[in-house]
Design an enzyme around this catalytic site. Structure first.
Site, PDB file in Angstrom:
ATOM      1  N   ARG A  37       1.157  -1.209  -0.323  1.00  0.00           N
ATOM      2  CA  ARG A  37       0.309  -0.070   0.521  1.00  0.00           C
ATOM      3  C   ARG A  37       0.910   1.422  -0.112  1.00  0.00           C
ATOM      4  O   ARG A  37      -0.511   2.524  -0.433  1.00  0.00           O
ATOM      5  CB  ARG A  37      -1.295  -0.220   1.129  1.00  0.00           C
ATOM      6  CG  ARG A  37      -2.185  -0.566   0.925  1.00  0.00           C
ATOM      7  CD  ARG A  37      -3.250  -0.931   2.266  1.00  0.00           C
ATOM      8  NE  ARG A  37      -4.424  -1.375   1.730  1.00  0.00           N
ATOM      9  CZ  ARG A  37      -5.322  -1.165   2.833  1.00  0.00           C
ATOM     10  NH1 ARG A  37      -5.567  -1.273   4.193  1.00  0.00           N
ATOM     11  NH2 ARG A  37      -6.555  -1.802   2.448  1.00  0.00           N
ATOM     12  N   LYS A 178     -12.168  -9.819   9.169  1.00  0.00           N
ATOM     13  CA  LYS A 178     -12.979  -8.415   9.256  1.00  0.00           C
ATOM     14  C   LYS A 178     -14.517  -9.467   9.245  1.00  0.00           C
ATOM     15  O   LYS A 178     -15.186  -9.300   8.230  1.00  0.00           O
ATOM     16  CB  LYS A 178     -12.770  -7.833   8.639  1.00  0.00           C
ATOM     17  CG  LYS A 178     -11.404  -7.261   9.723  1.00  0.00           C
ATOM     18  CD  LYS A 178     -11.384  -5.896   8.610  1.00  0.00           C
ATOM     19  CE  LYS A 178      -9.911  -4.927   9.218  1.00  0.00           C
ATOM     20  NZ  LYS A 178     -10.121  -4.110   7.705  1.00  0.00           N
ATOM     21  N   GLY A 306      -5.075  -5.818   2.272  1.00  0.00           N
ATOM     22  CA  GLY A 306      -4.427  -6.527   3.000  1.00  0.00           C
ATOM     23  C   GLY A 306      -2.860  -7.331   3.614  1.00  0.00           C
ATOM     24  O   GLY A 306      -2.339  -7.960   2.673  1.00  0.00           O
ATOM     25  N   GLY A 329     -12.568  -4.311   1.510  1.00  0.00           N
ATOM     26  CA  GLY A 329     -13.704  -4.392   2.307  1.00  0.00           C
ATOM     27  C   GLY A 329     -13.854  -2.766   1.167  1.00  0.00           C
ATOM     28  O   GLY A 329     -15.353  -3.620   0.955  1.00  0.00           O
TER      29      GLY A 329
HETATM   30  C1  3PG Z   1      -8.390  -2.546   5.325  1.00  0.00           C
HETATM   31  O1  3PG Z   1      -7.248  -2.489   5.491  1.00  0.00           O
HETATM   32  O2  3PG Z   1      -9.461  -2.576   5.091  1.00  0.00           O
HETATM   33  C2  3PG Z   1      -8.299  -0.743   4.918  1.00  0.00           C
HETATM   34  O3  3PG Z   1      -7.532  -0.302   5.458  1.00  0.00           O
HETATM   35  C3  3PG Z   1      -9.139  -0.130   6.233  1.00  0.00           C
HETATM   36  O4  3PG Z   1      -9.702  -0.249   7.669  1.00  0.00           O
HETATM   37  P1  3PG Z   1     -10.478   0.003   8.111  1.00  0.00           P
HETATM   38  O5  3PG Z   1     -11.480  -2.666   8.194  1.00  0.00           O
HETATM   39  O6  3PG Z   1      -9.656  -0.568   9.825  1.00  0.00           O
HETATM   40  O7  3PG Z   1     -11.661   0.744   8.369  1.00  0.00           O
HETATM   41 MG    MG Z   2      -7.744  -5.307   5.706  1.00  0.00          MG
END
Ligand code: 3PG
Ligand code: MG
Length: 349
Positions: A37, A178, A306, A329
């Site tokens: 990034r 996530k 990432g 996301g």
């Molecule tokens: C990610 O890595 O998905 C983005 O940088 C956003 O981060 P976040 O999900 O903590 O908002």
């Molecule tokens: Mg991420």
């Protein structure tokens, strides 16, 4: 797709430019574990310097800091140092983690004012964060003339290809941690993709209770560990029979085989999220199998997020996919057809 106006039409000569980049990189033991990034942010920064910007202020969040102790852990310092190695120009400064300010994630106008103070224009280049309506992604655009950076433009172009007329079969591979963020998005993607393959922590959630209105390919076997540790003893067990006290930290060999076959048969692929704890070699096989299958598929392939990008880089396969997206996301929400707030605030071209 609506195309936001480009930094290429802005007059940046002699100007102080605020750039929102997504420098939220994976960290390990206080150092940058993958600088994709950071490198992806360079073309816009270089463009601004080449066109005479007086000062380029780069801001980003890093991680999800919550407590006071998190401040040390999520300081931008290692990121700043890496950026300096890649681009040493005194006109570039990197602000501290935007999420250290409690106003950031609430899109607090006062924090936006603080960021915009002294700047002439705003360049949104943080594709990975445009699905967040925060002070640094949305708030500042109400205070300064806003433009899309070069990376944001490229991302919209490449992901747009998945949205507009994907060749079939279109296979979506999802994993990672996530879970709450991604489940909602997956709900809406069932119709776009022909097959949805899910591994990692997300699969566990779905196995317990699958709220998705379509069929999902889930693991059938798993690498179970005796503890959450890099050198934990492992055992392959059926996915629905992980012994009490053991943790499923990767997909098993049968699942790798099946997922690999599905992926190799695709014409269009989007992959977001690892299949297990790939940072530890013992639990990296599943994620590597996906990376290899994508590389072998010959499909139009986009890998985003990432962790997936880091896994791809570590396998040395980044040149074998069509587009390495800096968004996880954000890319998923774009594919879902959602309007991205950080893009919507930039006037149209
Ligand atoms: C990610 O890595 O998905 C983005 O940088 C956003 O981060 P976040 O999900 O903590 O908002
Ligand atoms: Mg991420």
């Amino acid at each position: 797709m609506r195309i936001p106006r480009s930094v290429r039409v802005a007059d940046v000569d002699g100007k102080v430019v605020l750039v929102r980049a997504d420098l939220n990189v994976p960290m390990e033991a206080g150092r940058v574990a993958d600088d994709t990034r950071i490198r992806a942010s360079l073309p816009t920064l270089q463009y601004l310097l080449d066109h005479g910007a007086k000062e380029v202020r780069v801001c980003s969040h890093l991680g999800r800091p919550k407590t006071e102790e998190d401040r040390a852990k999520y300081s931008m310092e290692p990121v700043r140092a890496r950026l300096r190695e890649l681009l040493s120009d005194e006109r570039v400064t990197v602000l501290e983690n935007t999420r250290f300010s409690p106003g950031e994630t609430k899109n607090d106008p006062d924090f936006a004012k603080e960021l915009a103070a002294g700047c002439d224009l705003f360049v949104e280049d943080a594709f990975g964060s445009v699905h967040r309506a925060h002070s640094s992604t949305v708030g500042v655009a109400a205070l300064l003339p806003a433009y899309a950076g070069l990376l944001l433009e490229q991302e919209l172009l490449h992901l747009g290809r998945l949205l507009e007329s994907p060749e079939h079969p279109f296979v979506l591979v999802a994993g990672g941690a996530k879970v709450e963020d991604k489940l909602g998005v997956l709900q809406h993607l069932g119709s776009a993709a022909d097959t949805v393959v899910v591994g990692g922590k997300m699969a566990e959630e779905l196995r317990a209770d699958n709220p998705l209105p379509f069929h999902v390919e889930l693991p059938s076997d798993v690498v179970a560990a005796s503890a959450f540790a890099e050198d934990a003893e492992t055992q392959v067990v059926p996915y629905d029979a992980v012994p009490i006290g053991r943790l499923g930290l990767d997909i098993g060999p049968k699942t790798r085989e099946r997922f690999g076959t599905i992926v190799r048969g695709a014409r269009t692929i989007f992959w977001n999220g690892p299949m297990g704890v790939f940072e530890w070699p013992r639990f990296a096989e599943g994620t590597n199998a996906i990376a290899r299958a994508i590389a072998e598929s010959g499909a139009y392939s986009v890998v985003g997020g990432g962790d997936s990008v880091r896994a791809l880089n570590e396998a040395g396969l980044e040149d074998k996919v069509s587009w390495v997206s800096t968004g996880g996301g954000a890319a998923l929400e774009l594919l879902e057809g959602k309007e991205l707030p950080g893009v919507a605030v930039i006037p149209e071209a």
